[in-house]
Design an enzyme around this catalytic site. Structure first.
Site, PDB file in Angstrom:
ATOM      1  N   ARG A  90       0.873  -1.174   0.000  1.00  0.00           N
ATOM      2  CA  ARG A  90       0.000   0.000   0.000  1.00  0.00           C
ATOM      3  C   ARG A  90       0.912   1.227   0.000  1.00  0.00           C
ATOM      4  NH1 ARG A  90      -2.876   2.907   4.993  1.00  0.00           N
ATOM      5  NH2 ARG A  90      -4.011   4.450   3.775  1.00  0.00           N
ATOM      6  N   HIS A 207     -16.417   5.672   4.152  1.00  0.00           N
ATOM      7  CA  HIS A 207     -15.411   4.927   4.926  1.00  0.00           C
ATOM      8  C   HIS A 207     -15.205   5.688   6.234  1.00  0.00           C
ATOM      9  CE1 HIS A 207     -11.672   2.474   5.427  1.00  0.00           C
ATOM     10  NE2 HIS A 207     -11.492   3.444   6.307  1.00  0.00           N
ATOM     11  N   LEU A 208     -15.769   5.155   7.314  1.00  0.00           N
ATOM     12  CA  LEU A 208     -15.685   5.835   8.607  1.00  0.00           C
ATOM     13  C   LEU A 208     -14.871   4.975   9.567  1.00  0.00           C
ATOM     14  CD1 LEU A 208     -19.464   6.885   8.937  1.00  0.00           C
ATOM     15  CD2 LEU A 208     -17.606   8.102   7.773  1.00  0.00           C
ATOM     16  N   ARG A 240      -8.438  14.151  13.711  1.00  0.00           N
ATOM     17  CA  ARG A 240      -8.302  15.241  12.728  1.00  0.00           C
ATOM     18  C   ARG A 240      -9.554  16.105  12.710  1.00  0.00           C
ATOM     19  NH1 ARG A 240      -6.662  11.394   7.875  1.00  0.00           N
ATOM     20  NH2 ARG A 240      -5.847   9.905   9.368  1.00  0.00           N
ATOM     21  N   ARG A 284     -16.090   3.840  20.057  1.00  0.00           N
ATOM     22  CA  ARG A 284     -16.669   2.908  21.039  1.00  0.00           C
ATOM     23  C   ARG A 284     -16.617   3.502  22.441  1.00  0.00           C
ATOM     24  NH1 ARG A 284     -13.844  -2.613  19.841  1.00  0.00           N
ATOM     25  NH2 ARG A 284     -12.562  -0.959  18.975  1.00  0.00           N
ATOM     26  N   GLY A 331     -14.175   0.883  10.544  1.00  0.00           N
ATOM     27  CA  GLY A 331     -14.495   0.443  11.912  1.00  0.00           C
ATOM     28  C   GLY A 331     -15.794   1.018  12.461  1.00  0.00           C
ATOM     29  N   GLY A 333     -18.238   2.694  10.540  1.00  0.00           N
ATOM     30  CA  GLY A 333     -19.312   2.402   9.584  1.00  0.00           C
ATOM     31  C   GLY A 333     -19.796   0.959   9.668  1.00  0.00           C
ATOM     32  N   GLU A 334     -18.864   0.043   9.958  1.00  0.00           N
ATOM     33  CA  GLU A 334     -19.247  -1.373  10.014  1.00  0.00           C
ATOM     34  C   GLU A 334     -19.881  -1.760  11.347  1.00  0.00           C
ATOM     35  OE1 GLU A 334     -15.693  -3.672   9.034  1.00  0.00           O
ATOM     36  OE2 GLU A 334     -15.298  -2.277   7.401  1.00  0.00           O
ATOM     37  N   GLU A 385      -9.242  -3.912   2.204  1.00  0.00           N
ATOM     38  CA  GLU A 385      -8.222  -3.267   1.375  1.00  0.00           C
ATOM     39  C   GLU A 385      -7.093  -4.238   1.038  1.00  0.00           C
ATOM     40  OE1 GLU A 385      -8.594  -0.287   4.523  1.00  0.00           O
ATOM     41  OE2 GLU A 385      -7.886   1.153   3.044  1.00  0.00           O
TER      42      GLU A 385
HETATM   43  P1  AMP Z   1     -10.616   1.703  11.760  1.00  0.00           P
HETATM   44  O1  AMP Z   1      -9.676   2.867  11.628  1.00  0.00           O
HETATM   45  O2  AMP Z   1     -11.333   1.367  10.493  1.00  0.00           O
HETATM   46  O3  AMP Z   1      -9.975   0.501  12.401  1.00  0.00           O
HETATM   47  O4  AMP Z   1     -11.784   2.159  12.783  1.00  0.00           O
HETATM   48  C1  AMP Z   1     -11.511   2.524  14.102  1.00  0.00           C
HETATM   49  C2  AMP Z   1     -12.774   3.143  14.713  1.00  0.00           C
HETATM   50  O5  AMP Z   1     -13.835   2.174  14.672  1.00  0.00           O
HETATM   51  C3  AMP Z   1     -12.593   3.545  16.170  1.00  0.00           C
HETATM   52  O6  AMP Z   1     -13.179   4.823  16.378  1.00  0.00           O
HETATM   53  C4  AMP Z   1     -13.406   2.495  16.913  1.00  0.00           C
HETATM   54  O7  AMP Z   1     -13.922   2.954  18.127  1.00  0.00           O
HETATM   55  C5  AMP Z   1     -14.526   2.232  15.914  1.00  0.00           C
HETATM   56  N1  AMP Z   1     -15.217   0.986  16.257  1.00  0.00           N
HETATM   57  C6  AMP Z   1     -14.756  -0.270  16.177  1.00  0.00           C
HETATM   58  N2  AMP Z   1     -15.674  -1.143  16.683  1.00  0.00           N
HETATM   59  C7  AMP Z   1     -16.749  -0.398  17.091  1.00  0.00           C
HETATM   60  C8  AMP Z   1     -18.018  -0.691  17.691  1.00  0.00           C
HETATM   61  N3  AMP Z   1     -18.369  -1.928  17.980  1.00  0.00           N
HETATM   62  N4  AMP Z   1     -18.850   0.333  17.951  1.00  0.00           N
HETATM   63  C9  AMP Z   1     -18.496   1.609  17.662  1.00  0.00           C
HETATM   64  N5  AMP Z   1     -17.333   1.950  17.099  1.00  0.00           N
HETATM   65  C10 AMP Z   1     -16.459   0.966  16.815  1.00  0.00           C
END
Ligand code: AMP
Length: 400
Positions: A90, A207-208, A240, A284, A331, A333-334, A385
């Site tokens: 990447r 993508h959140l 950010r 979370r 993370g 969004g899912e 990805e």
């Molecule tokens: P990523 O950068 O894609 O790994 O996403 C990280 C973000 O996803 C962080 O803010 C985590 O708190 C959030 N996240 C992961 N699992 C959960 C969940 N079960 N509920 C709410 N937010 C989550």
């Protein structure tokens, strides 16, 4: 002779190195891992293999090279080294030069070095990963997959800033967009879910994660995205600020006496969810604080976040001729049913309406359409990805 069937995917950050070993034929991840806190004595490597997790301490000088050497030893002990076909890296910034994956050679490395001025935190780390992998696997071909590549189809009206035009011509100051492999992956996946070719589909992908970007994808091509010249533009993120009035920067420097370095740190590392909540950058943790402890600023941070995401989705709908679906990934969004619900509440004018039960079910790696029957489809689709990098690496090398 049988062709090796695995691609080693490497994603190098300044103090981390993520990798996955992916079987190209069945999409299975055979081994994955994360080297963290590199360049410090606490550096460690976590490996997931055969449904087990193992921790490995790293030796001095605790750098990316040491992670890769440790990885090679582990792969060798599992007799997996001979089955690696190629390595996919990447790389964050490909500027306007790379709209597609490219086989890495000396010239490509020089170009990625030259593009480091556009991504000073990321491209140098990616180059370190490439050098370390070349040393460990001199016989293997290496391919670069750029985060910006998918967005190279954006039209001029989307990527030119309203600055003096020569800044674009002479200094490449324009919108690039990021998270391209993720937006590409989920836009392809949602087409499969909707049973339509991507060439007939227009979607918005959100993508959140810790970083957040939202993209309008018209007939399989990115036509606009919320991130810009750097990954700082767009909606607020974990740490950010996202887009703010640029006048605030002058105020911080001229009236409040912050240095430019300090302002950079504030906007990139101390703002967003962390800045507003004064508590955490982690969604979370903020949901926990907001709803279990009634923490006002945690709640405010989540509300502002959802509102900004909704506004960004609505504004990106102006770049499309139709809107077949919205997709949540990353993370947050899912997994965050709360954020998804809040975002969709703001989007009823676009005919989005959430089904609360389906929304609750779409978590922890589950895909699903979380919309009510007659509403516009909204899908939750876990991103992958690493798979895109593996697949594109293989495709480039086998189509040569
Ligand atoms: P990523 O950068 O894609 O790994 O996403 C990280 C973000 O996803 C962080 O803010 C985590 O708190 C959030 N996240 C992961 N699992 C959960 C969940 N079960 N509920 C709410 N937010 C989550």
């Amino acid at each position: 002779m049988q062709t090796a069937s695995n691609i080693l995917v490497i994603n190098c950050g300044s103090s981390s190195l993520k990798f996955s070993l992916i079987n190209i034929h069945n999409q299975q991840t055979l081994m994955s891992g994360l080297g963290e806190r590199l360049m410090s004595k606490d550096a460690s490597l976590t490996i997931n293999f055969a449904a087990e997790k193992s921790q490995h301490r790293l030796k001095p000088p605790y750098n990316h090279q040491v992670v890769i050497e440790t990885l090679v030893e582990i792969l060798r002990s599992q007799q997996l080294t001979d089955d690696i076909y190629a390595i996919g890296h990447r790389v964050v910034h490909g500027g306007e030069l790379y709209a597609n994956p490219v086989l890495i050679d000396e010239k490509v490395k020089q170009t990625i070095t030259m593009l480091s001025k556009l991504a000073p935190l990321h491209n140098p780390a990616n180059l370190i990963g490439i050098a370390a992998a070349e040393q460990a696997f001199p016989q293997l071909k290496q391919v670069a997959i750029f985060d910006t590549a998918f967005h190279q189809t954006m039209p001029e009206k989307a990527y030119v800033y309203a600055l003096p035009y020569q800044f674009y011509q002479q200094h490449s100051l324009r919108k690039y967009g990021f998270h391209g492999t993720s937006h590409y992956f989920v836009s392809q996946e949602v087409a499969k879910k909707l049973n339509k070719p991507t060439t007939q589909l227009s979607v918005i992908t959100a993508h959140l994660g810790n970083g957040c970007s939202i993209t309008a994808v018209e007939k399989g091509k990115s036509v606009d995205s919320s991130m810009g010249f750097t990954p700082l533009e767009g909606v607020m993120m974990g740490t950010r600020s996202g887009s703010i009035d640029p006048g605030i920067i002058f105020y911080l420097v001229e009236q409040l006496n912050f240095s430019l370095d300090e302002v950079n740190t504030i906007l990139n590392k101390k703002s967003g969810l962390l800045g507003v909540s004064q508590l955490s950058n982690d969604c979370r943790a903020l949901e926990q604080a907001a709803f279990k402890e009634n923490n006002r600023l945690a709640k405010l941070a989540l509300i502002i976040f959802s509102y900004q995401v909704a506004k960004s989705i609505a504004s990106l709908s102006a770049s499309l001729t139709q809107l077949d679906a919205l997709v949540f990934t990353g993370g947050i969004g899912e997994n965050s049913s709360y954020i998804r619900e809040q975002v969709l509440q703001h989007l009823s004018l676009l005919n989005f309406a959430i089904d609360p039960e389906k929304n609750q079910q779409a978590r922890f790696g589950q895909s699903g359409n979380i919309s009510q029957e007659n509403a516009r489809p909204c899908w939750v689709i876990p991103t992958n990805e690493e798979w895109v990098i593996a697949e594109q690496t293989f495709q480039l090398l086998t189509s040569e």
